[in-house]
Design a protein around this motif. Structure first.
Motif, PDB file in Angstrom:
ATOM      1  N   GLU A  83       5.340 -24.863  11.106  1.00  0.00           N
ATOM      2  CA  GLU A  83       4.377 -24.835  10.003  1.00  0.00           C
ATOM      3  C   GLU A  83       3.483 -23.600  10.152  1.00  0.00           C
ATOM      4  O   GLU A  83       3.348 -23.035  11.234  1.00  0.00           O
ATOM      5  N   ARG A  85       3.764 -20.729   8.105  1.00  0.00           N
ATOM      6  CA  ARG A  85       4.296 -19.564   7.396  1.00  0.00           C
ATOM      7  C   ARG A  85       3.984 -18.258   8.122  1.00  0.00           C
ATOM      8  O   ARG A  85       3.405 -17.325   7.571  1.00  0.00           O
ATOM      9  N   GLY A 135       1.406 -17.497  -0.700  1.00  0.00           N
ATOM     10  CA  GLY A 135       1.795 -18.535   0.252  1.00  0.00           C
ATOM     11  C   GLY A 135       3.217 -19.014   0.043  1.00  0.00           C
ATOM     12  O   GLY A 135       3.979 -19.199   1.003  1.00  0.00           O
ATOM     13  N   GLY A 136       3.617 -19.201  -1.220  1.00  0.00           N
ATOM     14  CA  GLY A 136       4.980 -19.636  -1.497  1.00  0.00           C
ATOM     15  C   GLY A 136       6.010 -18.606  -1.113  1.00  0.00           C
ATOM     16  O   GLY A 136       7.077 -18.937  -0.584  1.00  0.00           O
ATOM     17  N   ARG A 138       5.648 -16.364   1.233  1.00  0.00           N
ATOM     18  CA  ARG A 138       5.719 -16.333   2.698  1.00  0.00           C
ATOM     19  C   ARG A 138       6.600 -17.468   3.221  1.00  0.00           C
ATOM     20  O   ARG A 138       7.354 -17.291   4.176  1.00  0.00           O
ATOM     21  N   GLN A 139       6.493 -18.644   2.584  1.00  0.00           N
ATOM     22  CA  GLN A 139       7.333 -19.761   3.025  1.00  0.00           C
ATOM     23  C   GLN A 139       8.802 -19.439   2.802  1.00  0.00           C
ATOM     24  O   GLN A 139       9.655 -19.722   3.642  1.00  0.00           O
ATOM     25  N   ILE A 143      11.749 -19.018   5.872  1.00  0.00           N
ATOM     26  CA  ILE A 143      13.024 -19.741   5.820  1.00  0.00           C
ATOM     27  C   ILE A 143      14.184 -18.746   5.782  1.00  0.00           C
ATOM     28  O   ILE A 143      15.174 -18.891   6.496  1.00  0.00           O
ATOM     29  N   PRO A 159       7.063 -27.653   5.185  1.00  0.00           N
ATOM     30  CA  PRO A 159       7.183 -26.495   4.287  1.00  0.00           C
ATOM     31  C   PRO A 159       6.331 -26.593   3.036  1.00  0.00           C
ATOM     32  O   PRO A 159       6.065 -25.576   2.398  1.00  0.00           O
ATOM     33  N   SER A 160       5.894 -27.800   2.659  1.00  0.00           N
ATOM     34  CA  SER A 160       5.112 -27.952   1.426  1.00  0.00           C
ATOM     35  C   SER A 160       3.613 -27.756   1.634  1.00  0.00           C
ATOM     36  O   SER A 160       2.856 -27.706   0.661  1.00  0.00           O
ATOM     37  N   LEU A 163       1.009 -25.641  -0.669  1.00  0.00           N
ATOM     38  CA  LEU A 163       1.683 -24.953  -1.765  1.00  0.00           C
ATOM     39  C   LEU A 163       1.527 -25.726  -3.078  1.00  0.00           C
ATOM     40  O   LEU A 163       1.363 -26.943  -3.088  1.00  0.00           O
ATOM     41  N   ILE A 171      11.240 -25.110  -3.193  1.00  0.00           N
ATOM     42  CA  ILE A 171      11.643 -25.125  -1.779  1.00  0.00           C
ATOM     43  C   ILE A 171      12.582 -26.297  -1.503  1.00  0.00           C
ATOM     44  O   ILE A 171      13.629 -26.144  -0.855  1.00  0.00           O
ATOM     45  N   GLU A 190       7.837 -33.735   7.233  1.00  0.00           N
ATOM     46  CA  GLU A 190       7.015 -33.632   6.035  1.00  0.00           C
ATOM     47  C   GLU A 190       5.959 -34.736   5.966  1.00  0.00           C
ATOM     48  O   GLU A 190       6.211 -35.865   6.361  1.00  0.00           O
TER      49      GLU A 190
END
Length: 233
Positions: A83, A85, A135-136, A138-139, A143, A159-160, A163, A171, A190
């Motif tokens: 976690e 990112r 942020g999205g 970067r995620q 990945i 991963p969420s 976001l 994602i 998660e």
């Protein structure tokens, strides 16, 4: 594919994991769910060699992982996306992706094409410094960087987190695509249980370091009592 047997881990005097056992099948998304403090992140860190086990065993395709250092996992086919990112902010998107392929010794144009096919926005940003991404984005980059090592199983931690719902949906849709199109297995940790169960094949629920449910994702989603007690929806 991944078998966890009686796994125990400690944080000082606290039992973070207590006799955790489950199997994450090949070609499937296995979701590990639970509230904050349930032991989800510790589980991934222990499986991938970042945190020592105090008991039990982990096997991947019949090979013992327990006691191996974290750097030994990628050559075995495991890629851990923590976690947070964590990108190298001073490097470009493409330079970050190339870092992920170093475990194999070289990066081919085909490897980059795969990442850009999965994440078209990264192709548009390939020369952009990673520290300027959203942020999205970067995620997606972390990945994509993990996939550059060509893993057989992806260990994905929250991963969420932080976001927007639209990005979370993108994602999680990608995770299903990876499983169905690229024969990748996913162990997904998660806190967003509803979204995770919508894409998972199997679910494991942790509570205070112990497994309280281990069954098909659809059965977990339909179990109102368990959802209300442990998953908050």
């Amino acid at each position: 594919m991944l078998t966890v047997e009686g796994l125990c881990a400690r944080h000082g005097a606290v039992n973070a994991l207590a006799d955790v056992s489950f199997t994450a099948a090949a070609g499937a998304v296995t979701a590990v769910l639970g509230a904050n403090g349930a032991g989800k992140t510790t589980l991934l860190r222990t499986v991938s060699g970042l945190h020592p086990a105090s008991g039990g065993a982990v096997h991947f395709d019949g090979q013992a992982l327990t006691g191996r250092p974290a750097e030994a996992m990628a050559p075995l086919g495991l890629a851990h996306v923590p976690e947070g990112r964590g990108v190298v902010t001073e490097l470009t998107v493409e330079e970050n992706l190339r870092l992920g392929g170093l475990v194999r010794g070289r990066v081919t144009p085909g490897d980059l094409d795969v990442a850009y096919d999965l994440f078209p926005v990264l192709a548009d940003r390939r020369a952009q410094v990673a520290g300027t991404l959203s942020g999205g984005e970067r995620q997606m980059l972390v990945i994509g960087r993990a996939l550059m090592a060509r893993p057989r199983m992806l260990l994905l931690d929250e991963p969420s987190l932080g976001l927007a719902p639209r990005v979370v949906s993108q994602i999680f849709t990608l995770l299903r695509r990876l499983v169905t199109e690229r024969d990748l297995s996913v162990l997904l940790v998660e806190q967003n249980a509803a979204s995770a169960l919508a894409v998972a094949d199997h679910g494991v629920v942790l509570h205070l370091g112990r497994v309280v449910a281990d069954t098909e994702a659809s059965r977990l989603a339909d179990d109102d009592q368990l959802r209300h007690a442990y998953l908050g929806f």
